[in-house]
Design a protein around this motif. Structure first.
Motif, PDB file in Angstrom:
ATOM      1  N   ALA A  51      -2.013 -10.286   1.068  1.00  0.00           N
ATOM      2  CA  ALA A  51      -3.496 -10.711   1.344  1.00  0.00           C
ATOM      3  C   ALA A  51      -3.768 -11.969   0.674  1.00  0.00           C
ATOM      4  N   ASP A  52      -3.552 -13.210   1.574  1.00  0.00           N
ATOM      5  CA  ASP A  52      -3.614 -14.396   0.729  1.00  0.00           C
ATOM      6  C   ASP A  52      -4.978 -15.314   1.241  1.00  0.00           C
ATOM      7  N   ASN A  53      -5.703 -14.480   1.793  1.00  0.00           N
ATOM      8  CA  ASN A  53      -7.058 -15.331   2.184  1.00  0.00           C
ATOM      9  C   ASN A  53      -8.223 -14.514   1.741  1.00  0.00           C
ATOM     10  N   ALA A  54      -9.459 -15.012   1.704  1.00  0.00           N
ATOM     11  CA  ALA A  54     -10.328 -14.199   1.277  1.00  0.00           C
ATOM     12  C   ALA A  54     -10.901 -12.869   2.062  1.00  0.00           C
ATOM     13  N   GLN A  56      -8.757 -11.030   4.048  1.00  0.00           N
ATOM     14  CA  GLN A  56      -8.026 -10.038   3.620  1.00  0.00           C
ATOM     15  C   GLN A  56      -8.190  -9.323   2.214  1.00  0.00           C
ATOM     16  N   ARG A  57      -8.614 -10.228   1.362  1.00  0.00           N
ATOM     17  CA  ARG A  57      -8.546  -9.504   0.027  1.00  0.00           C
ATOM     18  C   ARG A  57      -9.878  -8.610   0.220  1.00  0.00           C
ATOM     19  N   SER A  58     -10.910  -9.248   1.020  1.00  0.00           N
ATOM     20  CA  SER A  58     -12.130  -8.495   1.105  1.00  0.00           C
ATOM     21  C   SER A  58     -11.780  -7.260   1.992  1.00  0.00           C
ATOM     22  N   SER A  59     -10.932  -7.006   2.694  1.00  0.00           N
ATOM     23  CA  SER A  59     -10.592  -5.956   3.423  1.00  0.00           C
ATOM     24  C   SER A  59      -9.900  -4.826   2.478  1.00  0.00           C
ATOM     25  N   ALA A  60      -9.106  -5.579   1.665  1.00  0.00           N
ATOM     26  CA  ALA A  60      -8.548  -4.621   0.610  1.00  0.00           C
ATOM     27  C   ALA A  60      -9.533  -3.898  -0.550  1.00  0.00           C
ATOM     28  N   SER A  61     -10.425  -4.671  -0.657  1.00  0.00           N
ATOM     29  CA  SER A  61     -11.555  -4.257  -1.679  1.00  0.00           C
ATOM     30  C   SER A  61     -12.354  -3.291  -1.118  1.00  0.00           C
ATOM     31  N   MET A  62     -12.666  -3.325   0.079  1.00  0.00           N
ATOM     32  CA  MET A  62     -13.464  -2.280   0.908  1.00  0.00           C
ATOM     33  C   MET A  62     -12.768  -0.896   0.787  1.00  0.00           C
ATOM     34  N   LEU A  63     -11.466  -1.129   1.215  1.00  0.00           N
ATOM     35  CA  LEU A  63     -10.715   0.256   1.305  1.00  0.00           C
ATOM     36  C   LEU A  63     -10.586   0.736  -0.179  1.00  0.00           C
ATOM     37  N   ILE A  64     -10.305  -0.065  -1.143  1.00  0.00           N
ATOM     38  CA  ILE A  64     -10.370   0.466  -2.637  1.00  0.00           C
ATOM     39  C   ILE A  64     -11.592   1.144  -2.754  1.00  0.00           C
ATOM     40  N   ASN A  65     -12.808   0.360  -2.670  1.00  0.00           N
ATOM     41  CA  ASN A  65     -14.002   0.822  -3.060  1.00  0.00           C
ATOM     42  C   ASN A  65     -14.247   2.286  -2.150  1.00  0.00           C
ATOM     43  N   LYS A  66     -13.900   2.386  -1.056  1.00  0.00           N
ATOM     44  CA  LYS A  66     -14.299   3.706  -0.229  1.00  0.00           C
ATOM     45  C   LYS A  66     -13.553   4.484  -0.815  1.00  0.00           C
ATOM     46  N   SER A  78     -13.714  -6.083  -6.416  1.00  0.00           N
ATOM     47  CA  SER A  78     -13.642  -7.445  -5.746  1.00  0.00           C
ATOM     48  C   SER A  78     -12.341  -8.167  -6.388  1.00  0.00           C
ATOM     49  N   LEU A  79     -11.461  -8.187  -5.242  1.00  0.00           N
ATOM     50  CA  LEU A  79     -10.193  -8.811  -5.490  1.00  0.00           C
ATOM     51  C   LEU A  79     -10.283 -10.448  -5.394  1.00  0.00           C
ATOM     52  N   ASP A  80     -10.387 -11.014  -5.997  1.00  0.00           N
ATOM     53  CA  ASP A  80     -10.565 -12.651  -6.271  1.00  0.00           C
ATOM     54  C   ASP A  80      -9.141 -13.093  -6.466  1.00  0.00           C
ATOM     55  N   ARG A  81      -9.234 -14.415  -6.031  1.00  0.00           N
ATOM     56  CA  ARG A  81      -7.779 -15.292  -5.997  1.00  0.00           C
ATOM     57  C   ARG A  81      -7.478 -15.197  -7.557  1.00  0.00           C
ATOM     58  N   ASP A  82      -6.116 -14.926  -7.928  1.00  0.00           N
ATOM     59  CA  ASP A  82      -5.711 -14.896  -9.105  1.00  0.00           C
ATOM     60  C   ASP A  82      -4.338 -15.546  -9.180  1.00  0.00           C
ATOM     61  N   PRO A  83      -3.842 -16.378  -9.996  1.00  0.00           N
ATOM     62  CA  PRO A  83      -2.512 -16.825 -10.133  1.00  0.00           C
ATOM     63  C   PRO A  83      -1.335 -15.778 -10.588  1.00  0.00           C
ATOM     64  N   ASN A  84      -1.887 -14.741 -11.115  1.00  0.00           N
ATOM     65  CA  ASN A  84      -0.855 -13.905 -11.895  1.00  0.00           C
ATOM     66  C   ASN A  84      -1.054 -12.573 -11.175  1.00  0.00           C
ATOM     67  N   ARG A  85      -1.460 -12.749  -9.935  1.00  0.00           N
ATOM     68  CA  ARG A  85      -1.661 -11.465  -8.969  1.00  0.00           C
ATOM     69  C   ARG A  85      -1.261 -11.566  -7.767  1.00  0.00           C
ATOM     70  N   ILE A  86      -0.713 -10.874  -6.988  1.00  0.00           N
ATOM     71  CA  ILE A  86      -0.502 -10.688  -5.460  1.00  0.00           C
ATOM     72  C   ILE A  86      -1.126  -9.197  -4.891  1.00  0.00           C
ATOM     73  N   THR A  87      -1.625  -9.253  -3.914  1.00  0.00           N
ATOM     74  CA  THR A  87      -1.982  -8.081  -3.096  1.00  0.00           C
ATOM     75  C   THR A  87      -1.203  -7.861  -1.774  1.00  0.00           C
ATOM     76  N   GLY A  98      -3.957   0.434   3.770  1.00  0.00           N
ATOM     77  CA  GLY A  98      -3.533   0.655   2.688  1.00  0.00           C
ATOM     78  C   GLY A  98      -3.376  -0.629   2.030  1.00  0.00           C
ATOM     79  N   THR A  99      -3.379  -0.443   0.630  1.00  0.00           N
ATOM     80  CA  THR A  99      -2.952  -1.665  -0.309  1.00  0.00           C
ATOM     81  C   THR A  99      -2.499  -1.263  -1.560  1.00  0.00           C
ATOM     82  N   ILE A 100      -1.995  -2.406  -2.360  1.00  0.00           N
ATOM     83  CA  ILE A 100      -1.738  -2.456  -3.809  1.00  0.00           C
ATOM     84  C   ILE A 100      -1.580  -3.723  -4.122  1.00  0.00           C
ATOM     85  N   SER A 101      -1.975  -3.769  -5.620  1.00  0.00           N
ATOM     86  CA  SER A 101      -1.778  -5.385  -6.306  1.00  0.00           C
ATOM     87  C   SER A 101      -0.837  -5.049  -7.349  1.00  0.00           C
TER      88      SER A 101
END
Length: 256
Positions: A51-54, A56-66, A78-87, A98-101
């Motif tokens: 999930a390397d764009n806003a 895709q990260r928004s889609s992951a966040s919506m599933l997590i919140n659901k 809200s999954l913001d861009r973070d150099p120490n994280r991948i999603t 599905g998603t995992i970070s």
């Protein structure tokens, strides 16, 4: 058999889609509904991407919140861009299923430090390189062990093979401790405490990535063993598939 990545630059792999209406929702974290049965039965393959764009990260966040709100957890993600994280994102057609970070340890620390810094510091003092798996969610209508196993295995490959970390830690609800012990061979590292981020109790668990890798190499790619090996490891990728995924992740990591 998994398929090579498609022509989408961020796709890691395509995985045969297995749907079983008799499988309970993964981690018992998800509702027993059938609202997207038609989607699940029609798809033959799901894709796993970074999930390397806003969007895709928004889609992951919506599933997590659901999924988290269904269980009454009190925070919004809200999954913001973070150099120490991948999603990682699993999708079937246009639907995120599905998603995992992964959070990688850094000078700013990990989320688990808020409750368990003493326990994590002891491991750091031993030279362990710590990462944490967070924001795991699988759509409650998708009852496929392969979805969770594939997301988890790719996260492990990235953490161990690409970034050279040694241990995973994870905070889980106390009612899921037995699940992680039985299905993924995690062990408990810290006692139950209140996680104020989600207003729910948490237990710290972890696993040595080399040990996990040994289990994955032994059982991975052998779903026929699932009748006797009551874990997720038979649904992991085979050693040959793991090598191909690792090579793909190296390319994606270089492009990041």
């Amino acid at each position: 058999m998994i398929s090579p990545q498609d022509d989408t630059p961020d796709t890691i792999v395509g995985v045969p889609f297995e749907y079983d209406r008799n499988i309970r929702s993964l981690c018992q974290e998800l509702p027993e509904t059938t609202g997207t049965t038609e989607l699940a039965t029609q798809q033959r393959e799901f894709k796993i991407r970074l999930a390397d764009n806003a969007g895709q990260r928004s889609s992951a966040s919506m599933l997590i919140n659901k999924m988290y709100s269904w269980r009454g957890y009190g925070s919004s993600t809200s999954l913001d861009r973070d150099p120490n994280r991948i999603t990682l994102l699993a999708s079937a057609g246009e639907s995120t299923i599905g998603t995992i970070s992964i959070n990688f340890d850094s000078p700013i620390g990990l989320l688990v430090d808020q409750l368990y810094q003493d326990e994590i510091d002891k491991l750091r003092a031993q030279g362990r390189r710590m990462c944490e798996f967070i924001k795991l969610a699988v759509d409650g209508d998708i009852r496929s062990k392969r979805v969770l196993a594939s997301l988890f295995h790719i996260a492990v490959i990235y953490a161990r093979n690409i970034r050279k970390f040694t241990d995973i830690c994870i905070e889980v609800n106390p009612r899921h401790v037995k699940f992680y012990e039985r299905m993924l061979s995690f062990t408990q590292l810290g006692e139950q405490r209140l996680n104020t981020r989600v207003n729910a109790p948490a237990v710290l668990m972890g696993i040595d990535l080399d040990y996990l890798h040994t289990l994955a190499r032994h059982f991975g790619g052998k779903p026929e063993l699932a009748s006797t090996e009551k874990s997720f490891y038979p649904y992991f990728f085979s050693p040959a598939e793991e090598e191909g995924i690792a090579n793909r992740l190296v390319l994606l990591d270089l492009q990041a």
